[in-house]
Design a protein around this motif. Structure first.
Motif, PDB file in Angstrom:
ATOM      1  N   UNK A   1      14.862  16.643  33.560  1.00 40.82           N
ATOM      2  CA  UNK A   1      16.313  16.809  33.523  1.00 40.82           C
ATOM      3  C   UNK A   1      17.019  15.874  34.512  1.00 40.82           C
ATOM      4  N   UNK A   2      16.380  15.498  35.561  1.00 37.47           N
ATOM      5  CA  UNK A   2      16.988  14.597  36.529  1.00 37.47           C
ATOM      6  C   UNK A   2      17.133  13.198  35.936  1.00 37.47           C
ATOM      7  N   UNK A   3      16.113  12.803  35.186  1.00 34.38           N
ATOM      8  CA  UNK A   3      16.181  11.482  34.555  1.00 34.38           C
ATOM      9  C   UNK A   3      17.272  11.476  33.479  1.00 34.38           C
ATOM     10  N   UNK A   4      17.369  12.576  32.711  1.00 39.45           N
ATOM     11  CA  UNK A   4      18.409  12.697  31.693  1.00 39.45           C
ATOM     12  C   UNK A   4      19.793  12.644  32.343  1.00 39.45           C
ATOM     13  N   UNK A   5      19.939  13.330  33.430  1.00 41.94           N
ATOM     14  CA  UNK A   5      21.218  13.314  34.146  1.00 41.94           C
ATOM     15  C   UNK A   5      21.554  11.921  34.659  1.00 41.94           C
ATOM     16  N   UNK A   6      20.544  11.219  35.167  1.00 39.29           N
ATOM     17  CA  UNK A   6      20.751   9.859  35.658  1.00 39.29           C
ATOM     18  C   UNK A   6      21.153   8.924  34.523  1.00 39.29           C
ATOM     19  N   UNK A   7      20.513   9.059  33.367  1.00 40.28           N
ATOM     20  CA  UNK A   7      20.834   8.226  32.213  1.00 40.28           C
ATOM     21  C   UNK A   7      22.266   8.492  31.760  1.00 40.28           C
ATOM     22  N   UNK A   8      22.649   9.775  31.721  1.00 41.28           N
ATOM     23  CA  UNK A   8      24.025  10.121  31.330  1.00 41.28           C
ATOM     24  C   UNK A   8      25.038   9.550  32.331  1.00 41.28           C
ATOM     25  N   UNK A   9      24.724   9.563  33.586  1.00 40.69           N
ATOM     26  CA  UNK A   9      25.613   9.018  34.625  1.00 40.69           C
ATOM     27  C   UNK A   9      25.791   7.525  34.449  1.00 40.69           C
ATOM     28  N   UNK A  10      24.688   6.855  34.174  1.00 43.19           N
ATOM     29  CA  UNK A  10      24.741   5.409  34.003  1.00 43.19           C
ATOM     30  C   UNK A  10      25.566   5.024  32.780  1.00 43.19           C
ATOM     31  N   UNK A  11      25.418   5.802  31.708  1.00 42.07           N
ATOM     32  CA  UNK A  11      26.210   5.529  30.505  1.00 42.07           C
ATOM     33  C   UNK A  11      27.676   5.737  30.771  1.00 42.07           C
ATOM     34  N   UNK A  12      28.007   6.771  31.470  1.00 42.03           N
ATOM     35  CA  UNK A  12      29.422   7.059  31.736  1.00 42.03           C
ATOM     36  C   UNK A  12      30.014   6.068  32.730  1.00 42.03           C
ATOM     37  N   UNK A  13      29.248   5.538  33.643  1.00 44.17           N
ATOM     38  CA  UNK A  13      29.771   4.617  34.629  1.00 44.17           C
ATOM     39  C   UNK A  13      29.971   3.233  34.028  1.00 44.17           C
ATOM     40  N   UNK A  14      29.336   2.870  32.994  1.00 44.18           N
ATOM     41  CA  UNK A  14      29.505   1.584  32.327  1.00 44.18           C
ATOM     42  C   UNK A  14      30.792   1.556  31.545  1.00 44.18           C
ATOM     43  N   UNK A  15      31.251   2.625  31.131  1.00 43.71           N
ATOM     44  CA  UNK A  15      32.464   2.662  30.317  1.00 43.71           C
ATOM     45  C   UNK A  15      33.637   2.450  31.123  1.00 43.71           C
TER      46      UNK A  15
END
Length: 188
Positions: A174-188
């Motif tokens: 879940x930590x990796x999933x959260x990190x991936x979601x954060x990275x996607x949102x920060x690129x936008x």
């Protein structure tokens, strides 16, 4: 001095008698009831025991009497031969007993070496056994006991089979999933 002249209350007046009788009745209910014998039954049992002992003593007396009569009829040489035979039989019996004790000691030692508890062999009649037969029996018992213990332990230590995992769902940390979601949102 006036304190020494206190009035004495009887147990009946204090109510203790009623409590004592209830306690006695509850105690008698808890104890197991023992069988009671009448005098005639006891007399019959005692006379039966007396007769049993009397019969044993009479048999012993008769055997000694016949032995004495045999010896009285024999001449000196026959008496000596007869006594020699008795001593020979007694010697053989003692030798057999000694040999069985030695065999039992050896069997206990061998059983200990093999890891077999002594309880398995303590009731054997070693007077009727030989060293080879005892060794074979102990070896057989060790094999049987080992197989029984192995089977028991396998049953007790058996673990359930692993559960099947569904590979269609990609489970990840879940930590990796959260990190991936954060990275996607920060690129936008």
């Amino acid at each position: 001095m006036e304190d020494d002249n206190k009035s004495v209350v009887s147990p009946a007046e204090s109510g203790q008698v009623a409590e004592d009788t209830t306690q006695k009745s509850s105690v008698s209910e808890e104890t197991p009831k023992e069988k009671m014998f009448s005098r005639s039954e006891v007399n019959k049992m005692l006379s039966a025991e007396r007769n049993k002992i009397k019969d044993e003593l009479l048999q012993e007396y008769e055997s000694k009497k016949t032995e004495a009569e045999k010896l009285a009829k024999m001449d000196a040489e026959q008496k000596l031969n007869y006594e020699l035979d008795l001593k020979t039989k007694e010697n053989e019996a003692l030798t057999n007993e000694l040999n069985s004790l030695k065999l039992k000691t050896q069997a206990n030692t061998y059983a200990n070496e093999k890891g077999l508890p002594i309880g398995y062999i303590e009731d054997w009649d070693f007077a009727k056994e030989t060293a080879d037969s005892v060794k074979e029996k102990i070896d057989k018992l060790v094999k049987i006991r080992s197989a029984d213990l192995d089977g028991y332990l396998k049953d007790k230590l058996k673990q359930p089979s692993p559960k099947a995992v569904d590979d269609s769902k990609k489970s990840s940390d879940p930590y990796i999933e959260g990190f991936k979601n954060y990275m996607k949102s920060s690129r936008k």
